[in-house]
Design a protein around this motif. Structure first.
Motif, PDB file in Angstrom:
ATOM      1  N   ASP A   1      43.742  25.925  24.318  1.00 46.76           N
ATOM      2  CA  ASP A   1      42.590  26.790  24.537  1.00 46.76           C
ATOM      3  C   ASP A   1      43.102  28.197  24.730  1.00 46.76           C
ATOM      4  OD1 ASP A   1      40.245  28.067  25.266  1.00 46.76           O
ATOM      5  OD2 ASP A   1      40.073  27.076  27.196  1.00 46.76           O
ATOM      6  N   GLY A   2      42.812  29.064  23.819  1.00 43.47           N
ATOM      7  CA  GLY A   2      43.314  30.431  23.882  1.00 43.47           C
ATOM      8  C   GLY A   2      42.480  31.375  24.714  1.00 43.47           C
ATOM      9  N   THR A   3      41.528  30.868  25.490  1.00 40.79           N
ATOM     10  CA  THR A   3      40.630  31.762  26.216  1.00 40.79           C
ATOM     11  C   THR A   3      40.939  31.889  27.695  1.00 40.79           C
ATOM     12  OG1 THR A   3      39.066  29.966  26.657  1.00 40.79           O
ATOM     13  CG2 THR A   3      38.733  31.228  24.631  1.00 40.79           C
ATOM     14  N   GLY A   4      41.831  31.068  28.229  1.00 41.44           N
ATOM     15  CA  GLY A   4      42.076  31.067  29.664  1.00 41.44           C
ATOM     16  C   GLY A   4      43.055  32.125  30.118  1.00 41.44           C
ATOM     17  N   THR A   5      43.223  32.210  31.418  1.00 42.78           N
ATOM     18  CA  THR A   5      44.175  33.120  32.047  1.00 42.78           C
ATOM     19  C   THR A   5      45.498  32.398  32.224  1.00 42.78           C
ATOM     20  OG1 THR A   5      42.393  34.178  33.254  1.00 42.78           O
ATOM     21  CG2 THR A   5      44.613  34.530  34.092  1.00 42.78           C
ATOM     22  N   VAL A   6      46.582  33.077  31.939  1.00 38.46           N
ATOM     23  CA  VAL A   6      47.898  32.489  32.103  1.00 38.46           C
ATOM     24  C   VAL A   6      48.275  32.553  33.575  1.00 38.46           C
ATOM     25  CG1 VAL A   6      50.331  32.647  31.488  1.00 38.46           C
ATOM     26  CG2 VAL A   6      48.595  33.192  29.782  1.00 38.46           C
TER      27      VAL A   6
ATOM     28  N   GLU B   1      52.184  46.719  50.961  1.00 40.42           N
ATOM     29  CA  GLU B   1      52.456  47.444  49.716  1.00 40.42           C
ATOM     30  C   GLU B   1      53.916  47.228  49.325  1.00 40.42           C
ATOM     31  OE1 GLU B   1      51.864  51.577  50.531  1.00 40.42           O
ATOM     32  OE2 GLU B   1      53.571  51.698  51.857  1.00 40.42           O
ATOM     33  N   GLY B   2      54.214  47.556  48.073  1.00 37.87           N
ATOM     34  CA  GLY B   2      55.581  47.456  47.601  1.00 37.87           C
ATOM     35  C   GLY B   2      55.662  46.784  46.239  1.00 37.87           C
ATOM     36  N   GLU B   3      56.783  46.983  45.595  1.00 42.34           N
ATOM     37  CA  GLU B   3      56.983  46.486  44.235  1.00 42.34           C
ATOM     38  C   GLU B   3      56.905  44.961  44.154  1.00 42.34           C
ATOM     39  OE1 GLU B   3      60.477  46.572  40.859  1.00 42.34           O
ATOM     40  OE2 GLU B   3      60.391  48.211  42.295  1.00 42.34           O
ATOM     41  N   THR B   4      57.500  44.266  45.112  1.00 42.00           N
ATOM     42  CA  THR B   4      57.501  42.806  45.073  1.00 42.00           C
ATOM     43  C   THR B   4      56.096  42.253  45.277  1.00 42.00           C
ATOM     44  OG1 THR B   4      59.738  42.870  45.973  1.00 42.00           O
ATOM     45  CG2 THR B   4      58.651  40.748  45.973  1.00 42.00           C
ATOM     46  N   LEU B   5      55.352  42.830  46.186  1.00 38.42           N
ATOM     47  CA  LEU B   5      53.972  42.409  46.408  1.00 38.42           C
ATOM     48  C   LEU B   5      53.121  42.723  45.179  1.00 38.42           C
ATOM     49  CD1 LEU B   5      51.907  41.130  48.296  1.00 38.42           C
ATOM     50  CD2 LEU B   5      51.558  43.399  49.322  1.00 38.42           C
TER      51      LEU B   5
ATOM     52  N   GLU C   1      50.363  40.626  40.282  1.00 41.54           N
ATOM     53  CA  GLU C   1      50.293  40.584  38.818  1.00 41.54           C
ATOM     54  C   GLU C   1      50.521  39.158  38.317  1.00 41.54           C
ATOM     55  OE1 GLU C   1      49.438  42.335  35.285  1.00 41.54           O
ATOM     56  OE2 GLU C   1      49.546  43.453  37.158  1.00 41.54           O
ATOM     57  N   ALA C   2      51.551  38.508  38.823  1.00 40.68           N
ATOM     58  CA  ALA C   2      51.855  37.131  38.412  1.00 40.68           C
ATOM     59  C   ALA C   2      50.735  36.181  38.816  1.00 40.68           C
ATOM     60  CB  ALA C   2      53.176  36.679  39.031  1.00 40.68           C
ATOM     61  N   TRP C   3      50.094  36.467  39.931  1.00 36.53           N
ATOM     62  CA  TRP C   3      49.008  35.635  40.438  1.00 36.53           C
ATOM     63  C   TRP C   3      47.759  35.782  39.570  1.00 36.53           C
ATOM     64  CZ3 TRP C   3      50.086  33.197  45.290  1.00 36.53           C
ATOM     65  CH2 TRP C   3      49.078  32.342  45.743  1.00 36.53           C
ATOM     66  N   GLY C   4      47.690  36.877  38.799  1.00 33.98           N
ATOM     67  CA  GLY C   4      46.536  37.119  37.948  1.00 33.98           C
ATOM     68  C   GLY C   4      45.449  37.931  38.596  1.00 33.98           C
ATOM     69  N   VAL C   5      45.789  38.657  39.656  1.00 35.39           N
ATOM     70  CA  VAL C   5      44.805  39.471  40.368  1.00 35.39           C
ATOM     71  C   VAL C   5      44.459  40.691  39.509  1.00 35.39           C
ATOM     72  CG1 VAL C   5      44.357  40.824  42.461  1.00 35.39           C
ATOM     73  CG2 VAL C   5      45.694  38.703  42.600  1.00 35.39           C
ATOM     74  N   ALA C   6      43.169  40.902  39.300  1.00 42.19           N
ATOM     75  CA  ALA C   6      42.696  42.042  38.510  1.00 42.19           C
ATOM     76  C   ALA C   6      42.990  43.349  39.249  1.00 42.19           C
ATOM     77  CB  ALA C   6      41.195  41.914  38.255  1.00 42.19           C
ATOM     78  N   ASP C   7      43.147  44.407  38.484  1.00 42.69           N
ATOM     79  CA  ASP C   7      43.488  45.712  39.057  1.00 42.69           C
ATOM     80  C   ASP C   7      42.542  46.122  40.182  1.00 42.69           C
ATOM     81  OD1 ASP C   7      45.667  45.980  37.379  1.00 42.69           O
ATOM     82  OD2 ASP C   7      44.613  47.234  35.921  1.00 42.69           O
TER      83      ASP C   7
ATOM     84  N   ALA D   1      36.263  35.727  50.859  1.00 41.79           N
ATOM     85  CA  ALA D   1      35.110  35.747  49.955  1.00 41.79           C
ATOM     86  C   ALA D   1      35.374  36.573  48.689  1.00 41.79           C
ATOM     87  CB  ALA D   1      33.881  36.281  50.684  1.00 41.79           C
ATOM     88  N   LYS D   2      36.021  37.701  48.826  1.00 42.51           N
ATOM     89  CA  LYS D   2      36.255  38.575  47.672  1.00 42.51           C
ATOM     90  C   LYS D   2      37.334  38.034  46.740  1.00 42.51           C
ATOM     91  CE  LYS D   2      37.313  43.211  46.239  1.00 42.51           C
ATOM     92  NZ  LYS D   2      36.870  44.555  46.366  1.00 42.51           N
ATOM     93  N   LEU D   3      38.326  37.346  47.276  1.00 44.32           N
ATOM     94  CA  LEU D   3      39.467  36.912  46.465  1.00 44.32           C
ATOM     95  C   LEU D   3      39.485  35.411  46.160  1.00 44.32           C
ATOM     96  CD1 LEU D   3      42.211  39.049  48.253  1.00 44.32           C
ATOM     97  CD2 LEU D   3      41.073  39.539  46.064  1.00 44.32           C
ATOM     98  N   ALA D   4      38.515  34.667  46.639  1.00 45.81           N
ATOM     99  CA  ALA D   4      38.522  33.205  46.481  1.00 45.81           C
ATOM    100  C   ALA D   4      38.619  32.770  45.024  1.00 45.81           C
ATOM    101  CB  ALA D   4      37.292  32.609  47.131  1.00 45.81           C
ATOM    102  N   SER D   5      38.152  33.580  44.107  1.00 43.97           N
ATOM    103  CA  SER D   5      38.212  33.200  42.685  1.00 43.97           C
ATOM    104  C   SER D   5      39.640  33.138  42.165  1.00 43.97           C
ATOM    105  CB  SER D   5      37.404  34.177  41.834  1.00 43.97           C
ATOM    106  OG  SER D   5      37.965  35.475  41.896  1.00 43.97           O
ATOM    107  N   TYR D   6      40.596  33.683  42.931  1.00 44.75           N
ATOM    108  CA  TYR D   6      42.004  33.657  42.525  1.00 44.75           C
ATOM    109  C   TYR D   6      42.764  32.459  43.089  1.00 44.75           C
ATOM    110  CZ  TYR D   6      41.095  38.423  41.031  1.00 44.75           C
ATOM    111  OH  TYR D   6      40.581  39.534  40.414  1.00 44.75           O
ATOM    112  N   THR D   7      42.048  31.556  43.751  1.00 49.61           N
ATOM    113  CA  THR D   7      42.693  30.384  44.311  1.00 49.61           C
ATOM    114  C   THR D   7      43.328  29.565  43.191  1.00 49.61           C
ATOM    115  OG1 THR D   7      41.042  30.315  46.068  1.00 49.61           O
ATOM    116  CG2 THR D   7      42.335  28.316  45.721  1.00 49.61           C
ATOM    117  N   LEU D   8      44.596  29.202  43.394  1.00 52.88           N
ATOM    118  CA  LEU D   8      45.288  28.378  42.408  1.00 52.88           C
ATOM    119  C   LEU D   8      44.869  26.940  42.583  1.00 52.88           C
ATOM    120  CD1 LEU D   8      48.889  29.862  42.792  1.00 52.88           C
ATOM    121  CD2 LEU D   8      47.179  30.439  41.054  1.00 52.88           C
TER     122      LEU D   8
END
Length: 160
Positions: free
Chosen positions: A67-72, A97-101, A106-112, A152-159
């Motif tokens: 399925d080519g439509t999902g998020t990696v 804050e910081g580069e590692t965070l 980014e790796a987690w897929g969190v939108a800007d 509530a705001k970030l729950a959609s990013y739950t793995l």
């Protein structure tokens, strides 16, 4: 051999994306070895998925269990990242804050637009994520995922 794989791939075009294997992904190997067990079969399936561009073909056209439509996303990749960067991640999370965070977000897929909230939550819940001096990367991943799931705001990013 390439012709045989191509013919097999084309004959499997109608199959849905429900046949993708969570360990080896989608592609001809997942279709050919579906239902079989063992490391050897997984290795053969992964090798077959990675050859002749069949996985790319499947992702492009939504066939071969792809399925080519999902998020990696990959909790394993995130766990490996955390494992290799525990000290710096702990420092960054304590500061919010910081580069590692930023790389973790980014790796987690969190939108800007949600990264500032992700950073603030990581800082506010630092002690719930890094529960001890000897915490493992897997525990950090699980704890952070739990913290994200409860926001509530970030729950959609739950793995999953």
């Amino acid at each position: 051999m390439k012709k045989l794989i191509a013919v097999a791939a084309l004959s499997l075009l109608p199959f849905s994306n429900a046949m993708a294997d969570q360990d080896i992904g989608c592609g001809l190997g997942s279709m050919l070895f579906a239902g079989q067990q063992g490391k050897g079969v997984k290795i053969l399936g992964a090798t077959t998925n990675g050859t002749s561009g069949n996985q790319t073909f499947g992702i492009t056209f939504g066939t071969l269990g792809c399925d080519g439509t999902g998020t990696v996303t990959s909790s394993e990749k995130i766990a490996l990242f955390i494992d290799g960067n525990m000290e710096q991640l702990a420092r960054d999370m304590s500061k919010g804050e910081g580069e590692t965070l930023a790389t973790l977000a980014e790796a987690w897929g969190v939108a800007d637009q949600d990264k500032a909230a992700f950073n603030a939550l990581a800082q506010a819940q630092y002690s719930a994520v890094f529960t001890s001096e000897n915490v493992t990367s897997q525990t950090v991943l699980e704890n952070l995922n739990t913290v994200i799931a409860s926001d509530a705001k970030l729950a959609s990013y739950t793995l999953s």
